[in-house]
Design a protein around this motif. Structure first.
Motif, PDB file in Angstrom:
ATOM      1  N   PHE A 119      33.837  48.367  37.369  1.00  0.00           N
ATOM      2  CA  PHE A 119      34.397  47.557  38.448  1.00  0.00           C
ATOM      3  C   PHE A 119      34.387  46.087  38.037  1.00  0.00           C
ATOM      4  O   PHE A 119      35.334  45.347  38.288  1.00  0.00           O
ATOM      5  CB  PHE A 119      33.599  47.758  39.750  1.00  0.00           C
ATOM      6  CG  PHE A 119      34.097  48.913  40.583  1.00  0.00           C
ATOM      7  CD1 PHE A 119      33.917  50.213  40.154  1.00  0.00           C
ATOM      8  CD2 PHE A 119      34.736  48.694  41.784  1.00  0.00           C
ATOM      9  CE1 PHE A 119      34.370  51.278  40.909  1.00  0.00           C
ATOM     10  CE2 PHE A 119      35.200  49.758  42.544  1.00  0.00           C
ATOM     11  CZ  PHE A 119      35.019  51.048  42.113  1.00  0.00           C
ATOM     12  N   ARG A 120      33.320  45.685  37.401  1.00  0.00           N
ATOM     13  CA  ARG A 120      33.263  44.292  36.965  1.00  0.00           C
ATOM     14  C   ARG A 120      34.255  44.026  35.850  1.00  0.00           C
ATOM     15  O   ARG A 120      34.961  43.024  35.864  1.00  0.00           O
ATOM     16  CB  ARG A 120      31.876  43.955  36.435  1.00  0.00           C
ATOM     17  CG  ARG A 120      30.817  43.815  37.471  1.00  0.00           C
ATOM     18  CD  ARG A 120      29.502  43.764  36.747  1.00  0.00           C
ATOM     19  NE  ARG A 120      28.388  44.144  37.573  1.00  0.00           N
ATOM     20  CZ  ARG A 120      27.413  43.311  37.907  1.00  0.00           C
ATOM     21  NH1 ARG A 120      27.435  42.084  37.483  1.00  0.00           N
ATOM     22  NH2 ARG A 120      26.431  43.720  38.652  1.00  0.00           N
ATOM     23  N   ALA A 121      34.267  44.936  34.859  1.00  0.00           N
ATOM     24  CA  ALA A 121      35.141  44.722  33.703  1.00  0.00           C
ATOM     25  C   ALA A 121      36.583  44.585  34.157  1.00  0.00           C
ATOM     26  O   ALA A 121      37.325  43.740  33.650  1.00  0.00           O
ATOM     27  CB  ALA A 121      35.007  45.873  32.719  1.00  0.00           C
ATOM     28  N   SER A 122      36.959  45.391  35.111  1.00  0.00           N
ATOM     29  CA  SER A 122      38.330  45.344  35.575  1.00  0.00           C
ATOM     30  C   SER A 122      38.636  43.978  36.185  1.00  0.00           C
ATOM     31  O   SER A 122      39.688  43.386  35.933  1.00  0.00           O
ATOM     32  CB  SER A 122      38.527  46.470  36.579  1.00  0.00           C
ATOM     33  OG  SER A 122      39.596  46.216  37.403  1.00  0.00           O
ATOM     34  N   LYS A 123      37.701  43.473  36.958  1.00  0.00           N
ATOM     35  CA  LYS A 123      37.938  42.169  37.581  1.00  0.00           C
ATOM     36  C   LYS A 123      37.901  41.053  36.539  1.00  0.00           C
ATOM     37  O   LYS A 123      38.705  40.138  36.574  1.00  0.00           O
ATOM     38  CB  LYS A 123      36.873  41.905  38.644  1.00  0.00           C
ATOM     39  CG  LYS A 123      37.195  42.628  39.941  1.00  0.00           C
ATOM     40  CD  LYS A 123      36.323  42.137  41.045  1.00  0.00           C
ATOM     41  CE  LYS A 123      36.906  42.407  42.406  1.00  0.00           C
ATOM     42  NZ  LYS A 123      38.102  41.670  42.712  1.00  0.00           N
ATOM     43  N   GLU A 124      36.960  41.147  35.617  1.00  0.00           N
ATOM     44  CA  GLU A 124      36.860  40.117  34.581  1.00  0.00           C
ATOM     45  C   GLU A 124      38.134  40.072  33.749  1.00  0.00           C
ATOM     46  O   GLU A 124      38.620  39.002  33.394  1.00  0.00           O
ATOM     47  CB  GLU A 124      35.662  40.394  33.664  1.00  0.00           C
ATOM     48  CG  GLU A 124      34.347  39.934  34.261  1.00  0.00           C
ATOM     49  CD  GLU A 124      33.144  40.554  33.567  1.00  0.00           C
ATOM     50  OE1 GLU A 124      33.306  41.123  32.469  1.00  0.00           O
ATOM     51  OE2 GLU A 124      32.036  40.490  34.143  1.00  0.00           O
ATOM     52  N   GLY A 125      38.656  41.248  33.449  1.00  0.00           N
ATOM     53  CA  GLY A 125      39.872  41.318  32.649  1.00  0.00           C
ATOM     54  C   GLY A 125      41.013  40.597  33.331  1.00  0.00           C
ATOM     55  O   GLY A 125      41.731  39.805  32.723  1.00  0.00           O
ATOM     56  N   VAL A 126      41.179  40.864  34.625  1.00  0.00           N
ATOM     57  CA  VAL A 126      42.256  40.218  35.362  1.00  0.00           C
ATOM     58  C   VAL A 126      42.046  38.705  35.380  1.00  0.00           C
ATOM     59  O   VAL A 126      42.983  37.935  35.157  1.00  0.00           O
ATOM     60  CB  VAL A 126      42.303  40.774  36.798  1.00  0.00           C
ATOM     61  CG1 VAL A 126      43.300  39.994  37.628  1.00  0.00           C
ATOM     62  CG2 VAL A 126      42.652  42.246  36.781  1.00  0.00           C
ATOM     63  N   GLU A 127      40.812  38.294  35.607  1.00  0.00           N
ATOM     64  CA  GLU A 127      40.539  36.863  35.669  1.00  0.00           C
ATOM     65  C   GLU A 127      40.849  36.182  34.341  1.00  0.00           C
ATOM     66  O   GLU A 127      41.426  35.103  34.295  1.00  0.00           O
ATOM     67  CB  GLU A 127      39.076  36.612  36.028  1.00  0.00           C
ATOM     68  CG  GLU A 127      38.845  36.657  37.512  1.00  0.00           C
ATOM     69  CD  GLU A 127      37.405  36.957  37.875  1.00  0.00           C
ATOM     70  OE1 GLU A 127      36.520  36.787  37.012  1.00  0.00           O
ATOM     71  OE2 GLU A 127      37.176  37.374  39.025  1.00  0.00           O
ATOM     72  N   LEU A 128      40.474  36.866  33.252  1.00  0.00           N
ATOM     73  CA  LEU A 128      40.705  36.263  31.946  1.00  0.00           C
ATOM     74  C   LEU A 128      42.194  36.088  31.703  1.00  0.00           C
ATOM     75  O   LEU A 128      42.646  35.042  31.238  1.00  0.00           O
ATOM     76  CB  LEU A 128      40.078  37.110  30.839  1.00  0.00           C
ATOM     77  CG  LEU A 128      40.296  36.542  29.442  1.00  0.00           C
ATOM     78  CD1 LEU A 128      39.512  35.245  29.275  1.00  0.00           C
ATOM     79  CD2 LEU A 128      39.898  37.531  28.365  1.00  0.00           C
ATOM     80  N   SER A 129      42.973  37.102  32.039  1.00  0.00           N
ATOM     81  CA  SER A 129      44.392  36.975  31.729  1.00  0.00           C
ATOM     82  C   SER A 129      45.042  35.941  32.643  1.00  0.00           C
ATOM     83  O   SER A 129      45.975  35.249  32.231  1.00  0.00           O
ATOM     84  CB  SER A 129      45.097  38.324  31.809  1.00  0.00           C
ATOM     85  OG  SER A 129      45.054  38.829  33.106  1.00  0.00           O
ATOM     86  N   GLU A 130      44.531  35.804  33.860  1.00  0.00           N
ATOM     87  CA  GLU A 130      45.068  34.747  34.723  1.00  0.00           C
ATOM     88  C   GLU A 130      44.759  33.371  34.138  1.00  0.00           C
ATOM     89  O   GLU A 130      45.606  32.489  34.076  1.00  0.00           O
ATOM     90  CB  GLU A 130      44.451  34.841  36.127  1.00  0.00           C
ATOM     91  CG  GLU A 130      45.171  35.820  37.022  1.00  0.00           C
ATOM     92  CD  GLU A 130      44.408  36.071  38.310  1.00  0.00           C
ATOM     93  OE1 GLU A 130      43.402  35.372  38.550  1.00  0.00           O
ATOM     94  OE2 GLU A 130      44.815  36.971  39.054  1.00  0.00           O
ATOM     95  N   GLU A 131      43.515  33.240  33.720  1.00  0.00           N
ATOM     96  CA  GLU A 131      43.079  31.975  33.142  1.00  0.00           C
ATOM     97  C   GLU A 131      43.906  31.649  31.909  1.00  0.00           C
ATOM     98  O   GLU A 131      44.346  30.515  31.714  1.00  0.00           O
ATOM     99  CB  GLU A 131      41.595  32.101  32.765  1.00  0.00           C
ATOM    100  CG  GLU A 131      41.080  30.995  31.872  1.00  0.00           C
ATOM    101  CD  GLU A 131      40.246  29.998  32.634  1.00  0.00           C
ATOM    102  OE1 GLU A 131      40.194  30.128  33.857  1.00  0.00           O
ATOM    103  OE2 GLU A 131      39.665  29.106  32.001  1.00  0.00           O
ATOM    104  N   LYS A 132      44.137  32.668  31.111  1.00  0.00           N
ATOM    105  CA  LYS A 132      44.922  32.484  29.894  1.00  0.00           C
ATOM    106  C   LYS A 132      46.310  31.966  30.251  1.00  0.00           C
ATOM    107  O   LYS A 132      46.799  31.012  29.666  1.00  0.00           O
ATOM    108  CB  LYS A 132      45.072  33.827  29.191  1.00  0.00           C
ATOM    109  CG  LYS A 132      44.258  33.989  27.940  1.00  0.00           C
ATOM    110  CD  LYS A 132      44.538  35.365  27.429  1.00  0.00           C
ATOM    111  CE  LYS A 132      44.057  35.581  26.030  1.00  0.00           C
ATOM    112  NZ  LYS A 132      44.133  36.999  25.661  1.00  0.00           N
ATOM    113  N   GLN A 133      46.902  32.622  31.223  1.00  0.00           N
ATOM    114  CA  GLN A 133      48.252  32.270  31.619  1.00  0.00           C
ATOM    115  C   GLN A 133      48.298  30.820  32.092  1.00  0.00           C
ATOM    116  O   GLN A 133      49.160  30.049  31.681  1.00  0.00           O
ATOM    117  CB  GLN A 133      48.693  33.224  32.746  1.00  0.00           C
ATOM    118  CG  GLN A 133      50.141  33.133  33.106  1.00  0.00           C
ATOM    119  CD  GLN A 133      51.019  33.352  31.876  1.00  0.00           C
ATOM    120  OE1 GLN A 133      50.682  34.153  30.998  1.00  0.00           O
ATOM    121  NE2 GLN A 133      52.114  32.621  31.789  1.00  0.00           N
TER     122      GLN A 133
END
Lengths: 961, 322
Positions: A119-133
């Motif tokens: 559950f955490r990894a999924s959220k972290e992944g989304v956050e990272l790609s948003e940040e990247k963008q």
């Protein structure tokens, strides 16, 4: 074990258990890479029989590495995995068995942890790609340069879970890999390979344990097999000890703190994504020849020798004057058991036991007392004596109050120190004295004209007095206030403006003194128990029944975990149904709290497990109708899949350290809901959802090959016992594989990058561990014919006078061939060195610098630090250039030379390792750059004082499984 | 408390009348549920049983599982702090109507924790302030739902008006800032004393922190709960609030004097070493309510004057804002 601190603690306390690996590097000749012949003797001067790979520890760093750019696609990932295994194989060079275990479906007890990670990894992944963008846009707007965005999809690390297509594909690739190596690599020729992929239930390391346990319980097992287990989890150490095999070694990556991580946006090292400038890449080396080799990019490996750990433990645990003979093996088991109190994957750890606070030492002391008092051990072959455990818990419970108070005190004094430090740093930036009164500085261009100074002497006196009264601390403040007043009188709008601007400025300060998360429990204050139960469990302390329930579950948990380590999974169903542990002092009357686990429980099927551990956001790994159950408001299991969930920081600072308050899965409802969607599975998915079997592979020259081929030709449908004499006494049942790998049958490459295997020499067959009747107890003892390896530690009664100085053992071989110099080397030395070096004090040490041409930028070697400390007398002499390679059987910098004897390395590697581990606080860790060009750097404060590592970032966490 | 007990009474009475249900419903209890959680969930289940006509007590069925699942969604939301997709949340909020939970634990979701980190990183004083202002402007129930979509506060507290549980944590940082602003302002004004324009100082500081003061005036004679035997009956009483948090009350001959006195009282709070936002019990229109109050470290919560306004009612209160 989810305790990163555990390994750190262990390697610091028992430093000699660590041995650095010697790795032979592949050579290149005219651009042709010459493969290493792993059939040659092991350069580590030890021969291992069996190598076990806990594959998840390999898959994670290979698919989403933290210290280098991620592979572009799945094929590259597979190749990275192959290379990693090759590397390990080259270091360890097993001679009998290579066992590869991928995590399969785990016991229910593990599911909560898996859920929380995913559950955490999924959220972290989304956050990272948003940040990247976001950053990408920003950088490009500023005109920065960024490598073009890869089209690839975000790699969801959650797919490393049994039952996904990725895992299925991985299993195929590994089969190809094994067949290829068995056919082509001479080092593999006589190896038996067992591949336990994700379709076989059980966690990887526990499948390995099961294999070892079941082999050693059968009569043909060689009791002196030398095992080597690869994996970074601290619980491998426990597992290794639990086998009671005398020769057991663990290999893992060396953990280096503060490894540079590339920016996930532009792929360069030296900054984080937040500070990415989008500047073009700098050339690495004169001709950019180091472009692909990040400084220190290659992880080094270390061995952890459990036989040495056993020596240490024997010293620590041995109890004199017991009413019965001391049994070291039993006390090892008890030690392992007590380590579970401090943390494991299946239970939250007790609030009062923190490994950093010496919890294990405390437990050991209590333990010795208890054994004396009760006349017996805590555990036997994985079964717990609860009465004695209660005594231990009660002893911890008595100290609990003080532990919490001390923890608070330590925390406070740490904070105070930091604050003072900050203050000091700040004070250095500010003028220490600001003149006041008419001497006060005025802003230029203000309305008030500068006026002539009046009565200067008196004003100076005033200022002096003020300083004496130590009021000038406030000088800055009153100055500001004064200036503002001056403003305010002139323009009515002034004050609010001034306030406003100051408000903004203060804001910046506020952000670092931000109020800490409120701690409602306050364990250090009277009434902590009530508050703990109230805030964590939402029950009153008077609710005794509930508290007993928590304790009972915890007791069951301790029994389950120990059994899991010593006998295998006792119940696939059992789990700890709370988010927090009780206090040690609550363990009262626990004797009858546990009787037996439910028998005959079955593991989940892979896809069922996926439904149990995935958040709805990872639903794409599931068939459509299954996925719908995760999102449909009318689904009868919708409660398992919250979008967002609470995190209790529980005294920690970062969200990922906190406790994720996720709901538990109701197994009955899950199965009921899935019944309805089972018919929707495609044949391929049904296959993925089924439980598979281990597969055994051998090459053509292996004696077992003909036997297996015979099985295939006769086509027997039932299992055949493996003849133990053909394969080093290994037993098991062989079953024909449906789609077997057979000699001379080409193996298609599942990775387009790699060739098909046309000349296949390998054969594969399903393998099943030896079976034992129900209720069989695997004895936790040393086998009768096992030879205990020679002692490594310095004996306590070592007498220098009769035996000479103690020579610590550096590697595996006690009589290691030491480096020696031939004549030409002496000539070179004599040329480069002062001839009268003998007259100088201290020891002559030649140079810290590596031979030229060796790219050493940032490649930190611990012994350098040791040198600088040991030789406080710098000597100015030319460095020894171009040392002949024959000089060192090992890599250069690790070897050290004192002029008192060539063959006496003064510090054990372990000591050096320890040095690596001991680090002060603070201090930027960028010593590397200096190191590269500095040829003669031996000043007394050269390295050792300036370089101290900050505590390792706790961020290093792969989510195995 | 009384209401909760009442809810329980209804449940136990209902189960008393339907003994066949009592045993069955008890079988639905989760092993690790606390009494409090189970009582709430049991009520949730019993209240919504009728909506699932295919449930036959004693027989497992998909519709029973659906009801159980929704009951878990609701308790997970209320007790664990989980958030679910909007349609699910709306559904359970509707179903939970009438079920009273007293003192649901306050949790912080992961998004809230991470979101907070982001804001402080990008020094969003603007965003911060505007959000707060927005909250002052609109009615409390609206602003509450803006911070926590379909918040659990709505369900658990709808029958009992009061400040949302997270309000304390939400407002504290603002008042920390305000504390510093006031301190600086007072330093520049030469220290706290009787000869200041207290209201102006407070107003300037509050505005500098990007919020506004609200003043409520009530003629003294209209106030109930006054200690008997007070001589004065004339004059005005003023109550000051900022972001719904109570700051102080003052009495004076006219509105200005009352306001000045209230401001002085409010500024007194800022003389301590820190200020804290708390939920306190106090009187309002003859009954006890929970109110958000700003306190310094010494002040006792018992001596609070009765409230003149109460911004936490379901119907938007209409204080006369000056």
């Amino acid at each position: 074990m989810g305790v990163p601190a555990f390994f750190r603690w262990l390697s610091r306390k028992y430093s000699s258990i660590i041995v650095h690996c010697v790795e032979e590097r592949p050579k290149e000749c005219n651009g042709v890479r010459i493969p290493i012949d792993t059939s040659k003797p092991n350069p580590n001067e030890v021969e291992f029989d069996n190598l076990y790979l806990d594959m998840n520890g390999i898959i994670h760093p290979c698919t989403h590495p933290e210290d280098k750019p991620a592979p572009k696609n799945e094929d590259e990932m597979m190749v990275a995995i192959f290379e990693y295994i090759d590397r390990l194989f080259n270091i360890v060079r097993p001679r009998r068995v290579l066992y590869m275990a991928i995590d399969g479906v785990a016991p229910r007890a593990k599911m909560n942890q898996q859920r929380s990670r995913r559950f955490r990894a999924s959220k972290e992944g989304v956050e990272l790609s948003e940040e990247k963008q976001r950053m990408r846009e920003e950088v490009i707007q500023r005109g920065g340069y960024l490598p073009p965005e890869e089209i690839k999809e975000r790699f969801d690390s959650n797919c490393i879970t049994p039952g996904t297509e990725f895992m299925d594909n991985l299993a195929k690739c590994l089969r190809y890999y094994v067949a290829d190596r068995l056919s082509n690599d001479p080092g593999w020729r006589n190896i038996t390979v067992i591949l336990s992929d994700a379709s076989v239930p059980g966690e990887g390391e526990h499948k390995i344990m099961d294999y070892i346990r079941r082999q050693r319980a059968q009569p043909n097992h060689d009791p002196n097999t030398h095992h080597c287990l690869c994996g970074a989890d601290a619980d491998l150490i426990m597992l290794g000890l639990a086998t009671h095999e005398p020769n057991f070694t663990i290999i893992r990556e060396e953990f280096k703190p503060n490894k540079p991580r590339p920016c996930s946006l532009c792929g360069q090292v030296g900054h984080e994504i937040k500070e990415c400038q989008g500047v073009a890449r700098e050339k690495q080396g004169e001709h950019d020849q180091f472009a692909d080799s990040l400084p220190a990019s290659e992880q080094e490996f270390i061995f952890i020798r459990l036989s040495v750990l056993r020596e240490y433990l024997e010293r620590e645990l041995t109890m004199a004057s017991l009413p019965f003979p001391f049994d070291f093996e039993r006390s090892v088991d008890d030690w392992v058991f007590m380590c579970f109190f401090v943390g494991n994957d299946f239970l939250p750890h007790l609030p009062s036991l923190e490994i950093r606070e010496g919890a294990i030492d405390r437990l050991v002391n209590i333990y010795k007392d208890v054994v004396h008092k009760t006349g017996g051990y805590l555990t036997e072959s994985g079964f717990v004596n609860l009465e004695r455990v209660e005594l231990i818990m009660q002893a911890v419970g008595v100290a609990e109050d003080n532990i919490f108070k001390k923890r608070k005190d330590d925390e406070e004094s740490f904070k105070r120190r930091m604050k003072e430090k900050k203050k000091r740093m700040k004070a250095e930036q500010r003028p220490s004295f600001l003149p006041s009164g008419q001497f006060a500085p005025h802003a230029l261009g203000g309305r008030d004209r500068p006026q002539a100074i009046q009565n200067a002497r008196h004003a100076a006196y005033d200022m002096r007095m003020q300083g004496r009264d130590q009021r000038n601390m406030d000088a800055a403040q009153s100055l500001k206030a004064m200036m503002r007043n001056g403003n305010g009188n002139q323009s009515p709008a002034g004050p609010s403006n001034a306030l406003d601007s100051r408000g903004v400025k203060r804001k910046a300060d506020d952000s670092d003194s931000e109020p800490e998360p409120e701690d409602n429990v306050r364990l250090w204050e009277e009434g902590w128990k009530q508050r703990y139960y109230k805030t964590k469990f939402d029950v009153d302390v008077t609710d005794d029944a509930f508290r007993r329930k928590v304790v009972k579950s915890y007791v069951e948990g301790l029994c389950w975990v120990l059994r899991y380590y010593y006998q295998g999974c006792a119940s696939w169903k059992w789990y700890f149904p709370f988010h927090y542990a009780p206090f040690a002092s609550d363990f009262k009357d626990i004797k009858d709290m546990f009787t037996e686990f439910e028998v005959g429980t079955k593991p989940f099927k892979p896809l069922e497990q996926l439904m149990g551990v995935f958040p709805a956001a990872s639903g794409n790994f599931l068939p459509e109708s299954w996925r719908a159950l995760m999102t449909d408001p009318d689904s009868s299991i919708i409660d398992f899949y919250p979008d967002d969930f609470a995190i209790d920081l529980n005294g920690k600072k970062y969200a990922w350290q906190g406790v994720a308050l996720l709901p538990f899965v109701d197994e009955r409802r899950l199965r009921a809901a899935l019944e309805g969607v089972y018919p929707d599975l495609s044949p391929e998915e049904t296959k993925r959802n089924s439980l598979g079997s281990d597969v055994l592979f051998v090459g053509k020259s292996h004696p077992l090959c003909d036997f297996i081929q015979e099985l295939y030709t006769t086509g027997s449908s039932e299992g055949t016992e493996m003849p133990p004499e053909l394969c080093h006494g290994i037993q098991g049942t062989l079953n024909l594989d449906e789609d077997p790998i057979l000699p001379d049958k080409p193996v298609e490459s599942p990775v387009p990058l790699l060739r098909d295997l046309t000349q296949n020499q390998a054969i594969g067959i399903q393998f099943k561990d030896p079976q034992y009747e129900e209720g069989f107890v695997f004895k936790a003892v040393i086998l009768p014919e096992a030879k205990i390896p020679a002692k490594v530690l310095k004996p306590g009664d070592w007498e220098k006078s009769s035996n000479g100085p103690w020579r610590p053992q550096l590697g595996f071989n006690p009589n290691r061939q030491q480096a020696h110099l031939d004549q030409s080397a002496f000539r070179t030395l004599g040329h480069a060195m002062n001839r009268d070096r003998d007259r100088q004090r201290g020891g002559g040490q030649y140079s810290n610098t590596p031979p030229p041409g060796n790219y050493h930028q940032g490649n930190y070697r611990p012994p350098h630090g040791g040198h600088a400390q040991m030789y406080p007398y710098p000597r100015q002499q030319g460095p020894l250039r171009g040392a002949p390679p024959a000089f060192h059987p090992q890599q250069y910098p690790r070897q050290q030379y004192g002029h008192q004897g060539w063959n006496r390395a003064m510090q054990s590697q372990a000591g050096a390792y320890q040095h690596n581990q001991q680090r002060g606080h603070g201090g930027p860790g960028n010593y590397q750059q200096r190191h590269s060009r500095q040829e003669d750097h031996r000043g007394p404060q050269g390295y050792n004082s300036g370089r101290s590592y900050p505590l390792p970032p706790p961020a290093r966490r792969y989510n195995w499984n | 408390m009384a209401e909760e007990e009442k809810g329980e009474d209804i449940v136990s009475e209902f189960l008393h009348q339907n003994p066949h249900l009592a045993q069955w419903v008890e079988s639905l209890r989760g092993h690790c549920e606390t009494n409090k959680q189970w009582n709430a969930r049991r009520e949730f289940i019993l209240r919504n049983m009728e909506a699932f006509p295919t449930i036959h007590p004693g027989h497992p069925s998909p519709s029973l599982d659906r009801l159980l699942s929704l009951s878990m969604v609701w308790t997970n939301h209320v007790f664990l702090g989980c958030q679910y997709p909007k349609p699910v949340m709306e559904k359970i909020m509707e179903m939970a109507e009438g079920v009273v939970v007293h003192e649901a634990p306050v949790r912080k979701t992961r998004d809230e924790i991470m979101g907070k980190g982001k804001r402080s990183a990008s020094s969003g004083s603007e965003a911060d302030g505007s959000q707060k202002k927005l909250k002052v402007g609109c009615s409390e129930s609206e602003s509450r739902s803006s911070t926590r979509p379909a918040g659990r506060a709505v369900a658990s507290e709808a029958p009992k008006p009061g400040p949302p549980p997270q309000a304390v944590a939400e407002h504290q940082p603002f008042f920390n800032r305000l504390y510093k602003t006031v301190a600086w302002k007072l330093v520049s004004a030469g220290g706290f004393g009787p000869n200041l324009d207290h209201f102006d100082i407070l107003r300037v500081c509050v505005e500098a922190a990007k919020a506004s003061l609200s003043c409520t005036f009530v003629p003294l004679r209209d106030i109930p709960d006054l200690p008997a035997g007070r001589a004065q009956r004339e004059g005005q009483v003023c109550e000051l609030r900022c972001l719904t948090v109570y700051l102080g009350t003052g009495y004076g001959r006219d509105e200005d004097a009352a306001r000045a006195m209230a401001s002085k009282e409010a500024l007194k709070i800022f003389q301590g070493r820190k200020v804290t936002v708390r939920i306190c019990r106090r009187r309002f229109r003859g009954r006890d309510v929970e109110d958000l109050v700003l306190l310094d470290e010494q002040s006792r919560t018992s001596g609070l004057p009765p409230a003149l306004s109460y911004p936490f009612q379901p119907e938007p209160a209409t204080p006369s804002v000056s």
